[in-house]
Write a protein that holds these residues in place. Structure first.
Motif, PDB file in Angstrom:
ATOM      1  N   HIS A  66       0.829  -1.192   0.000  1.00 25.98           N
ATOM      2  CA  HIS A  66       0.000   0.000   0.000  1.00 25.98           C
ATOM      3  C   HIS A  66       0.874   1.257   0.000  1.00 25.98           C
ATOM      4  O   HIS A  66       2.085   1.188   0.243  1.00 25.98           O
ATOM      5  CB  HIS A  66      -0.938  -0.012   1.205  1.00 25.98           C
ATOM      6  N   CYS A 100      -0.223   2.458  -4.323  1.00 23.79           N
ATOM      7  CA  CYS A 100      -1.136   3.547  -4.681  1.00 23.79           C
ATOM      8  C   CYS A 100      -0.520   4.946  -4.653  1.00 23.79           C
ATOM      9  O   CYS A 100       0.054   5.341  -3.632  1.00 23.79           O
ATOM     10  CB  CYS A 100      -2.333   3.568  -3.737  1.00 23.79           C
ATOM     11  N   PHE A 125      -4.064   2.423  -7.265  1.00 31.33           N
ATOM     12  CA  PHE A 125      -4.105   1.272  -8.170  1.00 31.33           C
ATOM     13  C   PHE A 125      -5.378   0.493  -7.844  1.00 31.33           C
ATOM     14  O   PHE A 125      -5.634   0.163  -6.689  1.00 31.33           O
ATOM     15  CB  PHE A 125      -2.880   0.388  -7.968  1.00 31.33           C
ATOM     16  N   ILE A 126      -6.172   0.240  -8.868  1.00 36.47           N
ATOM     17  CA  ILE A 126      -7.428  -0.500  -8.654  1.00 36.47           C
ATOM     18  C   ILE A 126      -7.219  -1.961  -9.047  1.00 36.47           C
ATOM     19  O   ILE A 126      -6.626  -2.246 -10.095  1.00 36.47           O
ATOM     20  CB  ILE A 126      -8.577   0.144  -9.459  1.00 36.47           C
ATOM     21  N   LEU A 127      -7.669  -2.843  -8.167  1.00 33.30           N
ATOM     22  CA  LEU A 127      -7.534  -4.279  -8.422  1.00 33.30           C
ATOM     23  C   LEU A 127      -8.916  -4.931  -8.357  1.00 33.30           C
ATOM     24  O   LEU A 127      -9.586  -4.853  -7.327  1.00 33.30           O
ATOM     25  CB  LEU A 127      -6.612  -4.915  -7.363  1.00 33.30           C
ATOM     26  N   CYS A 128      -9.315  -5.534  -9.452  1.00 34.15           N
ATOM     27  CA  CYS A 128     -10.543  -6.333  -9.429  1.00 34.15           C
ATOM     28  C   CYS A 128     -10.155  -7.784  -9.229  1.00 34.15           C
ATOM     29  O   CYS A 128      -9.099  -8.223  -9.707  1.00 34.15           O
ATOM     30  CB  CYS A 128     -11.324  -6.179 -10.742  1.00 34.15           C
ATOM     31  N   GLY A 189     -21.277  -6.509 -17.737  1.00 35.65           N
ATOM     32  CA  GLY A 189     -20.621  -5.748 -16.675  1.00 35.65           C
ATOM     33  C   GLY A 189     -19.111  -5.665 -16.813  1.00 35.65           C
ATOM     34  O   GLY A 189     -18.447  -4.999 -16.026  1.00 35.65           O
ATOM     35  N   TRP A 199      -7.902   3.047 -16.120  1.00 37.01           N
ATOM     36  CA  TRP A 199      -7.470   3.920 -15.015  1.00 37.01           C
ATOM     37  C   TRP A 199      -6.018   3.617 -14.621  1.00 37.01           C
ATOM     38  O   TRP A 199      -5.167   4.509 -14.521  1.00 37.01           O
ATOM     39  CB  TRP A 199      -8.403   3.712 -13.822  1.00 37.01           C
TER      40      TRP A 199
ATOM     41  N   GLU B   3      -6.438  16.753  -0.495  1.00 37.78           N
ATOM     42  CA  GLU B   3      -6.745  17.628  -1.610  1.00 37.78           C
ATOM     43  C   GLU B   3      -8.207  18.067  -1.507  1.00 37.78           C
ATOM     44  O   GLU B   3      -9.052  17.324  -1.034  1.00 37.78           O
ATOM     45  CB  GLU B   3      -6.529  16.881  -2.919  1.00 37.78           C
ATOM     46  N   ARG B  19     -24.853   3.669 -14.422  1.00 40.73           N
ATOM     47  CA  ARG B  19     -23.907   2.838 -15.187  1.00 40.73           C
ATOM     48  C   ARG B  19     -23.376   1.694 -14.334  1.00 40.73           C
ATOM     49  O   ARG B  19     -23.254   0.559 -14.791  1.00 40.73           O
ATOM     50  CB  ARG B  19     -22.723   3.692 -15.681  1.00 40.73           C
ATOM     51  N   SER B  23     -24.770  -2.306 -14.828  1.00 42.19           N
ATOM     52  CA  SER B  23     -23.754  -3.063 -15.572  1.00 42.19           C
ATOM     53  C   SER B  23     -23.871  -4.569 -15.326  1.00 42.19           C
ATOM     54  O   SER B  23     -23.336  -5.363 -16.086  1.00 42.19           O
ATOM     55  CB  SER B  23     -22.355  -2.573 -15.208  1.00 42.19           C
ATOM     56  N   MET B  31     -14.027  -5.201  -6.242  1.00 42.19           N
ATOM     57  CA  MET B  31     -13.044  -4.168  -6.585  1.00 42.19           C
ATOM     58  C   MET B  31     -12.364  -3.640  -5.317  1.00 42.19           C
ATOM     59  O   MET B  31     -13.031  -3.360  -4.330  1.00 42.19           O
ATOM     60  CB  MET B  31     -13.742  -3.016  -7.316  1.00 42.19           C
ATOM     61  N   SER B  32     -11.044  -3.549  -5.374  1.00 45.31           N
ATOM     62  CA  SER B  32     -10.279  -2.939  -4.276  1.00 45.31           C
ATOM     63  C   SER B  32      -9.618  -1.681  -4.803  1.00 45.31           C
ATOM     64  O   SER B  32      -9.032  -1.693  -5.889  1.00 45.31           O
ATOM     65  CB  SER B  32      -9.183  -3.889  -3.775  1.00 45.31           C
ATOM     66  N   ILE B  33      -9.680  -0.629  -4.030  1.00 43.06           N
ATOM     67  CA  ILE B  33      -8.975   0.612  -4.394  1.00 43.06           C
ATOM     68  C   ILE B  33      -7.902   0.794  -3.335  1.00 43.06           C
ATOM     69  O   ILE B  33      -8.155   1.364  -2.273  1.00 43.06           O
ATOM     70  CB  ILE B  33      -9.940   1.805  -4.467  1.00 43.06           C
ATOM     71  N   GLY B  34      -6.724   0.236  -3.621  1.00 44.71           N
ATOM     72  CA  GLY B  34      -5.661   0.208  -2.614  1.00 44.71           C
ATOM     73  C   GLY B  34      -6.193  -0.404  -1.339  1.00 44.71           C
ATOM     74  O   GLY B  34      -6.869  -1.433  -1.378  1.00 44.71           O
ATOM     75  N   ILE B  59     -12.905   8.556  -6.199  1.00 40.01           N
ATOM     76  CA  ILE B  59     -12.008   7.828  -7.106  1.00 40.01           C
ATOM     77  C   ILE B  59     -12.814   7.100  -8.175  1.00 40.01           C
ATOM     78  O   ILE B  59     -12.466   7.129  -9.363  1.00 40.01           O
ATOM     79  CB  ILE B  59     -11.142   6.795  -6.311  1.00 40.01           C
ATOM     80  N   GLU B  62     -14.033   9.541 -10.722  1.00 40.97           N
ATOM     81  CA  GLU B  62     -12.922   9.918 -11.622  1.00 40.97           C
ATOM     82  C   GLU B  62     -12.624   8.798 -12.615  1.00 40.97           C
ATOM     83  O   GLU B  62     -12.365   9.049 -13.794  1.00 40.97           O
ATOM     84  CB  GLU B  62     -11.664  10.207 -10.805  1.00 40.97           C
ATOM     85  N   MET B  63     -12.640   7.550 -12.104  1.00 38.32           N
ATOM     86  CA  MET B  63     -12.358   6.397 -12.967  1.00 38.32           C
ATOM     87  C   MET B  63     -13.405   6.282 -14.076  1.00 38.32           C
ATOM     88  O   MET B  63     -13.071   6.079 -15.239  1.00 38.32           O
ATOM     89  CB  MET B  63     -12.342   5.120 -12.120  1.00 38.32           C
ATOM     90  N   GLU B  64     -14.669   6.441 -13.703  1.00 41.61           N
ATOM     91  CA  GLU B  64     -15.749   6.323 -14.684  1.00 41.61           C
ATOM     92  C   GLU B  64     -15.694   7.464 -15.701  1.00 41.61           C
ATOM     93  O   GLU B  64     -15.888   7.244 -16.895  1.00 41.61           O
ATOM     94  CB  GLU B  64     -17.121   6.307 -13.984  1.00 41.61           C
ATOM     95  N   ASN B  66     -13.065   9.107 -16.551  1.00 39.35           N
ATOM     96  CA  ASN B  66     -11.879   8.821 -17.356  1.00 39.35           C
ATOM     97  C   ASN B  66     -12.208   7.811 -18.461  1.00 39.35           C
ATOM     98  O   ASN B  66     -11.789   7.955 -19.607  1.00 39.35           O
ATOM     99  CB  ASN B  66     -10.796   8.272 -16.424  1.00 39.35           C
ATOM    100  N   TYR B  67     -13.009   6.801 -18.097  1.00 38.97           N
ATOM    101  CA  TYR B  67     -13.389   5.767 -19.081  1.00 38.97           C
ATOM    102  C   TYR B  67     -14.315   6.354 -20.151  1.00 38.97           C
ATOM    103  O   TYR B  67     -14.152   6.074 -21.337  1.00 38.97           O
ATOM    104  CB  TYR B  67     -14.059   4.594 -18.364  1.00 38.97           C
ATOM    105  N   ILE B  76     -10.702   3.590 -26.787  1.00 38.72           N
ATOM    106  CA  ILE B  76     -11.075   2.173 -26.677  1.00 38.72           C
ATOM    107  C   ILE B  76     -11.188   1.538 -28.069  1.00 38.72           C
ATOM    108  O   ILE B  76     -10.573   0.489 -28.311  1.00 38.72           O
ATOM    109  CB  ILE B  76     -12.389   2.003 -25.865  1.00 38.72           C
TER     110      ILE B  76
END
Lengths: 214, 82
Positions: A66, A100, A125-128, A189, A199, B3, B19, B23, B31-34, B59, B62-64, B66-67, B76
């Motif tokens: 982390h 991250c 960093f995103i991890l699925c 999905g 990302w 921030e 969305r 989905s 999903m893990s964000i750190g 986050i 922002e990710m969505e 960005n996509y 894409i």
């Protein structure tokens, strides 16, 4: 023979995944002339990292764990490297931090203090992952799509590619995975996974000497 | 040093939540964000964070976005046709 210091804490689900997948780097048969200094589990401590960086002088440092804008963490999120504290330990090294956001401020400060190249991420960093594969991370095909592109970077560096070349190869791997999840034949999905991969790809940056290599 | 967070347009937030929830990502995919969530999150939990506009929600937003930008700019399709 070049030395590579690698940290692999494993105190929660995310770090357990990084721990398992980063072993693939160490075990890679195509990597020659590299001596790995593997700080695994509780050995990923600030005391050991500082000692190894000072005494063993590895050319490449691979951090898994982390982090945030200012620091990279080890076992149980102990701070290993922190901006304005000890980033000079990374002087003259090529660093890849799968951690991250650590490129955002720490990476820049490390390069200002003499790190030759710092590769990392400007955002988390995103991890699925697949919850049915949590106990066997290497069999988790969803997580593989995130961690193989990261491993590609480390392996490329260790095979003698430059920092920029290694990052480019990693991004090519990300693109292959994005294509898989954004195609019309993907499962329902899957574009959420594609969004996370895009990302990570756009947030991966090389700071410092783009041509740095072992 | 945190921030400053920007307030998201409510309509944009609605679109992002729609969305995410529409989905139909399989329940076993998390999903893990750190280490922000402490454990991997389900799609429903992710949507709840977006609704709350907390750190994780920001986050994800922002990710969505960005996509969506990547789709709009043709990144894409470019990747798919490479």
């Amino acid at each position: 023979m070049h030395k590579c210091l690698i940290t692999r804490p494993n105190h929660d689900k995310v770090t357990s995944y990084l721990h398992s997948w980063s072993k693939e780097i160490i075990d890679n048969k195509d990597i020659n002339e590299i001596q790995f200094l593997d700080l695994e589990g509780y050995n990923a401590s600030s005391e050991k990292v500082e000692s190894y960086l000072r005494k063993q002088n590895p050319r490449i440092v691979l951090f898994n764990g982390h982090g945030n804008n200012f620091e990279i963490c080890g076992f149980k999120d102990e701070t290993l490297i922190k901006a304005d504290k000890n980033e000079e330990l990374l002087k003259e090294k090529i660093v890849y931090a799968l951690s991250c956001s650590s490129a955002k401020i720490l990476g820049i400060k490390a390069v200002e203090k003499g790190t030759e190249a710092f590769i990392g991420y400007n955002n988390p960093f995103i991890l699925c992952s697949d919850s049915e594969r949590e106990t066997t991370p290497l069999k988790d095909n969803i997580a593989a799509s995130f961690l193989k592109p990261s491993n590609k970077l480390s392996i490329s560096l260790l095979k003698g590619n430059s920092a920029k070349e290694a990052s480019d190869k990693s991004k090519e791997e990300f693109k292959k995975e994005i294509m898989k999840y954004s195609s019309s034949s993907a499962f329902e999905g899957a574009d959420r996974i594609a969004a996370a991969l895009v990302w990570n790809m756009v947030n991966q940056v090389v700071i410092g000497n783009q041509d740095a290599r072992i | 040093m945190e921030e400053k967070k920007e307030k998201i347009d409510p309509e944009l937030k609605e679109i992002i939540i729609y969305r995410i929830l529409s989905s139909k990502l399989p329940e076993n995919i998390k999903m893990s964000i750190g280490d922000m969530s402490g454990r991997p999150m389900s799609i429903t939990e992710i949507a709840e964070h977006v609704e709350a506009e907390d750190d994780i929600g920001q986050i994800v937003i922002e990710m969505e976005l960005n996509y969506l930008r990547a789709l709009k700019e043709g990144i894409i399709p470019k990747i798919q046709n490479a």
